[in-house]
Motif scaffolding. Structure first.
Motif, short mmCIF file in Angstrom:
data_model
loop_
_atom_site.label_atom_id
_atom_site.label_comp_id
_atom_site.label_asym_id
_atom_site.label_seq_id
_atom_site.Cartn_x
_atom_site.Cartn_y
_atom_site.Cartn_z
N ALA A 248 -21.33 10.88 40.66
CA ALA A 248 -21.46 11.88 41.73
C ALA A 248 -22.81 11.79 42.43
CB ALA A 248 -21.27 13.28 41.15
N GLU A 280 -15.61 14.37 40.02
CA GLU A 280 -15.62 15.77 40.43
C GLU A 280 -16.80 16.06 41.35
OE1 GLU A 280 -15.44 20.21 38.33
OE2 GLU A 280 -15.31 18.38 37.12
N ASN A 282 -19.81 18.00 42.97
CA ASN A 282 -20.78 19.00 42.52
C ASN A 282 -21.51 19.55 43.75
OD1 ASN A 282 -22.74 17.09 43.20
ND2 ASN A 282 -22.96 16.36 41.10
N VAL A 283 -22.41 20.50 43.52
CA VAL A 283 -23.07 21.14 44.65
C VAL A 283 -23.94 20.15 45.42
CG1 VAL A 283 -25.12 21.91 43.36
CG2 VAL A 283 -24.33 23.24 45.33
N THR A 285 -23.28 16.85 46.00
CA THR A 285 -22.42 16.06 46.89
C THR A 285 -21.91 16.91 48.05
OG1 THR A 285 -20.55 16.48 45.41
CG2 THR A 285 -21.69 14.39 45.16
N LEU A 314 -18.43 26.45 42.70
CA LEU A 314 -19.83 26.03 42.71
C LEU A 314 -20.71 27.13 43.31
CD1 LEU A 314 -19.30 22.38 44.01
CD2 LEU A 314 -19.67 23.11 41.65
#
Length: 396
Positions: A248, A280, A282-283, A285, A314
């Motif tokens: 990520a 997954e 995340n904040v 990305t 998030l």
């Protein structure tokens, strides 16, 4: 508990030990001993630390120091290591101080263990301070020492110091491993020294050390920081050709680089590729793609992505709110920007100087209008209360 009754304990140290509410056989041995020797106290201190009775263990060590009882460095190192593993780093440093006050010279293992513990617990200043003490004392450094201190300098953004330690490591005949190379590459990349970082990546390959996702992600992040999306793209392609799977944070750096290059559509596709790979979001990305949309003047997409961020479960960050507020202002929606600003403050996030400076200039008229509105409402309520008071008096 369950300890048989006994007469008063003459030794004050043993009285403190007797007050500890447990009775292992070894403590019983100490209490019944006619003579308290070094072997017995060493045994006791180790057991007390294992049982997390640290204040009492420190009393034992101080008693040993005051009694002139000397021990080998490995005894203290064992205690410090146990305390560090128990997340009691401050206590471990107390043991280190007692060791030095007892005129026991700390060796390579003692220093390396403490420096590594400080590095793991993000106590980078202490890690660096211990390393400098180690140098002054002329204590030999090993791979663990070098790895930990390079990592500490990397966290502090001191790439020059990290590089000096790296060169010292090679000069001392200690071969750097993959972890060390990753740490120095990251330190150089954060310092904008991408050419030197790329040089070390090539050097790493020449030593039969395989670069991994962290090696490449650091270089891609450096390319992003320098605004060089083409270089970030080349590194990503090289990484894929080497069969290294991105994570990520790799995608976050790459998406950010594309966004800064005005390639918001490509950035959006990269985000899709990431999720298609099963990585997954995340904040970090999401923030990177949101910033790419904002730079590309895709303001509705910024707001849609903000809502998706919440759907992903998030938590928005300062970077999230800064991008969304700027997007709203550029789209001519100061009221909406004010809503996000208030939401940010309600979440306990403090604006940075950029947001407070540039953005607040645009938001200030809305704040003044809001303040005037609140003041007017307060005056209306006061007048209504006053009128009610007159009516009540007239009714009486």
């Amino acid at each position: 508990r369950g300890r048989p009754q006994r007469g008063p304990v003459e030794n004050p140290l043993m009285a403190k030990v007797a007050a500890v509410e447990f009775a292992p056989a070894m403590v019983e041995s100490v209490l019944n001993a006619n003579k308290v020797d070094t072997h017995l106290l060493r045994w006791l201190a180790q057991d007390l630390v294992q049982r997390r009775k640290v204040p009492c263990a420190l009393e034992v060590l101080r008693y040993m120091k005051e009694s002139g009882m000397t021990e080998q460095p490995k005894f203290y190192t064992r205690l410090m290591s146990t305390l560090a593993k128990q997340n009691q780093l401050d206590r471990a440093l107390e043991v280190f101080d007692i060791m030095r006050e007892s005129e026991v010279a700390a060796d390579t293992i003692a220093y390396s263990m403490l420096i590594s513990a400080c590095r793991r617990q993000r106590r980078t200043n202490q890690a660096i301070e211990l390393y400098e003490q180690m140098q002054e004392a002329g204590v030999e450094r090993n791979a663990i020492t070098y790895t930990a201190v390079i990592g500490a300098y990397e966290k502090k953004g001191r790439w020059k110091s990290a590089l000096e330690v790296f060169e010292d490591m090679k000069g001392s005949g200690v071969p750097p491993d993959q972890i060390v190379y990753n740490a120095i590459i990251s330190a150089l990349a954060k310092g904008g020294q991408i050419e030197k970082a790329a040089e070390l990546l090539s050097e790493m390959k020449g030593k039969d050390l395989t670069p991994d996702v962290f090696s490449y992600s650091s270089l891609i992040r450096a390319s992003d920081n320098l605004g060089n999306w083409e270089q970030a793209k080349e590194l990503f392609q090289e990484m894929q050709q080497a069969g290294i799977e991105p994570n990520a944070f790799t995608y976050a750096a790459l998406i950010s680089a594309y966004g800064k290059g005005g390639k918001w559509e490509e950035a959006k596709q990269l985000f899709r590729d990431m999720t298609d790979r099963g990585i997954e979001a995340n904040v970090v990305t999401v923030n990177a793609l949101m910033a790419a949309f904002e730079r590309g003047e895709q303001y509705p997409q910024v707001l849609r992505l903000y809502n998706k961020l919440l759907q992903f479960g998030l938590r928005p960050t300062l970077a999230t709110y800064t991008t969304v507020i700027n997007a709203c202002l550029k789209a001519g929606s100061a009221d909406k920007a004010m809503e996000f600003y208030n939401a940010m403050k309600a979440q306990g996030i403090k604006p940075d100087f950029v947001l407070d400076g540039e953005t607040m200039t645009a938001l200030r008229p809305r704040q003044q209008e809001r303040a005037a509105s609140v003041e007017a409402e307060g005056q209306d309520e006061a007048e209504e209360e006053g009128e009610m008071g007159v009516d009540e008096e007239e009714g009486e």
